[in-house]
Structures are given as structure tokens and as C-alpha cells.
Design a protein around this motif. Structure first.
Motif, PDB file in Angstrom:
ATOM      1  N   ILE A  80     -10.298   8.653   6.977  1.00 14.29           N
ATOM      2  CA  ILE A  80      -9.338   8.039   6.067  1.00 14.29           C
ATOM      3  C   ILE A  80      -9.589   6.535   6.052  1.00 14.29           C
ATOM      4  N   THR A  81      -9.845   5.996   4.868  1.00 13.32           N
ATOM      5  CA  THR A  81     -10.106   4.570   4.711  1.00 13.32           C
ATOM      6  C   THR A  81      -8.959   3.945   3.944  1.00 13.32           C
ATOM      7  N   VAL A  82      -8.376   2.891   4.523  1.00 14.39           N
ATOM      8  CA  VAL A  82      -7.273   2.178   3.881  1.00 14.39           C
ATOM      9  C   VAL A  82      -7.752   0.767   3.556  1.00 14.39           C
ATOM     10  N   THR A  83      -7.574   0.341   2.310  1.00  9.88           N
ATOM     11  CA  THR A  83      -7.889  -1.036   1.932  1.00  9.88           C
ATOM     12  C   THR A  83      -6.696  -1.619   1.204  1.00  9.88           C
ATOM     13  N   PRO A  84      -6.333  -2.812   1.414  1.00  7.40           N
ATOM     14  CA  PRO A  84      -6.902  -3.754   2.379  1.00  7.40           C
ATOM     15  C   PRO A  84      -6.487  -3.392   3.791  1.00  7.40           C
ATOM     16  N   THR A  85      -7.387  -3.600   4.727  1.00  4.58           N
ATOM     17  CA  THR A  85      -7.111  -3.214   6.111  1.00  4.58           C
ATOM     18  C   THR A  85      -6.142  -4.178   6.779  1.00  4.58           C
ATOM     19  N   THR A  86      -6.042  -5.397   6.270  1.00  9.49           N
ATOM     20  CA  THR A  86      -5.166  -6.391   6.894  1.00  9.49           C
ATOM     21  C   THR A  86      -3.747  -6.310   6.376  1.00  9.49           C
ATOM     22  N   GLY A  87      -3.498  -5.507   5.378  1.00 10.77           N
ATOM     23  CA  GLY A  87      -2.152  -5.351   4.846  1.00 10.77           C
ATOM     24  C   GLY A  87      -2.048  -5.852   3.428  1.00 10.77           C
ATOM     25  N   CYS A  88      -0.999  -5.449   2.773  1.00 13.14           N
ATOM     26  CA  CYS A  88      -0.802  -5.815   1.374  1.00 13.14           C
ATOM     27  C   CYS A  88      -0.449  -7.287   1.205  1.00 13.14           C
ATOM     28  N   SER A  89       0.173  -7.897   2.191  1.00 14.25           N
ATOM     29  CA  SER A  89       0.589  -9.290   2.029  1.00 14.25           C
ATOM     30  C   SER A  89      -0.613 -10.215   1.877  1.00 14.25           C
ATOM     31  N   SER A  90      -1.758  -9.879   2.476  1.00 16.63           N
ATOM     32  CA  SER A  90      -2.955 -10.698   2.314  1.00 16.63           C
ATOM     33  C   SER A  90      -3.665 -10.400   1.003  1.00 16.63           C
ATOM     34  N   ALA A  91      -3.325  -9.314   0.349  1.00 17.81           N
ATOM     35  CA  ALA A  91      -3.990  -8.932  -0.897  1.00 17.81           C
ATOM     36  C   ALA A  91      -3.306  -9.527  -2.115  1.00 17.81           C
ATOM     37  N   LEU A  92      -2.198 -10.196  -1.933  1.00 18.64           N
ATOM     38  CA  LEU A  92      -1.461 -10.720  -3.077  1.00 18.64           C
ATOM     39  C   LEU A  92      -2.204 -11.831  -3.794  1.00 18.64           C
ATOM     40  N   THR A  93      -3.164 -12.470  -3.134  1.00 21.22           N
ATOM     41  CA  THR A  93      -3.929 -13.504  -3.809  1.00 21.22           C
ATOM     42  C   THR A  93      -4.898 -12.902  -4.816  1.00 21.22           C
ATOM     43  N   GLY A  94      -5.337 -11.676  -4.582  1.00 19.41           N
ATOM     44  CA  GLY A  94      -6.268 -11.010  -5.487  1.00 19.41           C
ATOM     45  C   GLY A  94      -5.530 -10.105  -6.449  1.00 19.41           C
ATOM     46  N   ALA A  95      -6.027  -8.903  -6.586  1.00 14.79           N
ATOM     47  CA  ALA A  95      -5.426  -7.953  -7.533  1.00 14.79           C
ATOM     48  C   ALA A  95      -4.137  -7.349  -6.983  1.00 14.79           C
ATOM     49  N   GLY A  96      -3.950  -7.385  -5.677  1.00 15.75           N
ATOM     50  CA  GLY A  96      -2.746  -6.830  -5.075  1.00 15.75           C
ATOM     51  C   GLY A  96      -2.692  -5.317  -5.118  1.00 15.75           C
ATOM     52  N   LEU A  97      -3.819  -4.671  -4.914  1.00 18.86           N
ATOM     53  CA  LEU A  97      -3.886  -3.214  -4.936  1.00 18.86           C
ATOM     54  C   LEU A  97      -4.163  -2.678  -3.541  1.00 18.86           C
ATOM     55  N   ALA A  98      -3.479  -1.621  -3.199  1.00 17.10           N
ATOM     56  CA  ALA A  98      -3.756  -0.878  -1.968  1.00 17.10           C
ATOM     57  C   ALA A  98      -4.471   0.404  -2.359  1.00 17.10           C
ATOM     58  N   SER A  99      -5.370   0.837  -1.504  1.00 18.62           N
ATOM     59  CA  SER A  99      -6.151   2.031  -1.805  1.00 18.62           C
ATOM     60  C   SER A  99      -6.350   2.854  -0.537  1.00 18.62           C
ATOM     61  N   VAL A 100      -6.258   4.165  -0.681  1.00 14.48           N
ATOM     62  CA  VAL A 100      -6.535   5.095   0.421  1.00 14.48           C
ATOM     63  C   VAL A 100      -7.560   6.102  -0.079  1.00 14.48           C
ATOM     64  N   THR A 101      -8.649   6.243   0.676  1.00 16.22           N
ATOM     65  CA  THR A 101      -9.706   7.190   0.340  1.00 16.22           C
ATOM     66  C   THR A 101      -9.886   8.145   1.512  1.00 16.22           C
ATOM     67  N   ILE A 102      -9.901   9.427   1.210  1.00 17.21           N
ATOM     68  CA  ILE A 102     -10.063  10.457   2.237  1.00 17.21           C
ATOM     69  C   ILE A 102     -11.306  11.272   1.898  1.00 17.21           C
ATOM     70  N   GLU A 103     -12.199  11.391   2.871  1.00 11.73           N
ATOM     71  CA  GLU A 103     -13.393  12.224   2.708  1.00 11.73           C
ATOM     72  C   GLU A 103     -13.274  13.418   3.646  1.00 11.73           C
ATOM     73  N   TYR A 104     -13.609  14.587   3.112  1.00  5.52           N
ATOM     74  CA  TYR A 104     -13.461  15.823   3.888  1.00  5.52           C
ATOM     75  C   TYR A 104     -14.698  16.686   3.682  1.00  5.52           C
ATOM     76  N   PRO A 105     -15.368  17.078   4.775  1.00  5.46           N
ATOM     77  CA  PRO A 105     -16.539  17.959   4.623  1.00  5.46           C
ATOM     78  C   PRO A 105     -16.081  19.382   4.298  1.00  5.46           C
ATOM     79  N   PHE A 106     -16.616  19.927   3.234  1.00  6.59           N
ATOM     80  CA  PHE A 106     -16.218  21.259   2.784  1.00  6.59           C
ATOM     81  C   PHE A 106     -17.422  22.185   2.825  1.00  6.59           C
ATOM     82  N   SER A 107     -17.244  23.330   3.434  1.00  4.15           N
ATOM     83  CA  SER A 107     -18.311  24.330   3.446  1.00  4.15           C
ATOM     84  C   SER A 107     -17.743  25.647   2.937  1.00  4.15           C
TER      85      SER A 107
END
Length: 130
Positions: A80-107
Motif C-alpha cells: 500500500i503506497t500513500v502519497t504524500p507520505t508526509t501528510g496532507c498539510s505539506s501538500a497544500l502548496t501543490g495540488a493538495g491531492l492525497a493518493s492511495v495505491t494498492i498492488e495485489y499479486p493475483f494468480s
């Protein structure tokens, strides 16, 4: 009504010819249904995680929420990858978006199809404090 003796057993032969095709079709439907279920579970877990990240500003809480939401899949927090990793308060200078990406191996369960394991991905994005 009696059938002629030369047509006897024709239905059994036709069934034997059609059965492998029907089994292949059923296995394909089952495997595709499983993959679709896992994909929607990952997407929902990423959406739940990003919502926690955007509102609570905590990456660890977002990872915990994503793991809880996708509990039938037994996710590892390393996937599970969370961006921004430092928190949303530091992202307010940019686009101010939080993102979560989950990768799962499927067989595939059946092992009948010549497809190796592949990775399914669920992604959620939300505006911080929005």
C-alpha cells in the motif's frame, strides 16, 4: 417412437465433443469473476484509505483503513503506497491531492489457463481536507 440402431449413441458422442468447450467456458467465467471481485475490492479499499488520509492527515491511519477494508484479501502494508507520505498539510502548496495505491499479486486458481500471476492495482485520489 423407436430410433434406428445406427443413430444410437449419437447424443453421447455429441455431448463428449461439447463438454470440454463448456467446461472451458465455465472455468473462464469463474476466473474472470474472481479477478473482477478482487479488483473492485482493491478499488474500494484504496478509496477508503484515501478518504482517511484526506480527512485525518495520517498515512498510518490510511494504511490501516485500506487493510481493514480489503480484509478478505490479506493485504500486506508494504503493498500500500500513500502519497504524500508526509501528510496532507505539506501538500497544500501543490495540488493538495492525497493518493492511495494498492498492488495485489493475483494468480488463477484453476491453473488450467496458461497465464502466470499478474498484479491488480487499486487507486484512489482525493483532495486534501476536501
Amino acid at each position: 417412437m423407436l430410433t434406428p440402431s445406427r443413430d444410437r449413441g449419437a447424443a453421447a458422442v455429441e455431448f463428449a465433443l461439447v463438454l470440454p468447450i463448456l467446461l472451458l467456458l465455465v472455468l473462464g467465467i469463474v476466473e474472470f469473476g474472481r479477478a473482477y471481485h478482487v479488483q473492485t475490492t482493491l478499488s474500494n479499499a484504496a478509496r477508503d484509505g484515501v478518504r482517511v488520509m484526506a480527512l485525518q492527515d495520517s498515512a498510518s491511519a490510511a494504511i490501516a483503513a485500506a487493510e481493514t477494508s480489503a480484509s478478505p484479501l490479506n493485504l500486506a502494508s508494504a503493498r500500500i503506497t500513500v502519497t504524500p507520505t508526509t501528510g496532507c498539510s505539506s501538500a497544500l502548496t501543490g495540488a493538495g491531492l492525497a493518493s492511495v495505491t494498492i498492488e495485489y499479486p493475483f494468480s488463477l486458481v484453476s491453473g488450467f489457463f496458461p497465464i502466470d500471476a499478474f498484479t491488480l492495482t487499486g487507486k484512489g485520489t482525493m483532495r486534501c481536507f476536501g
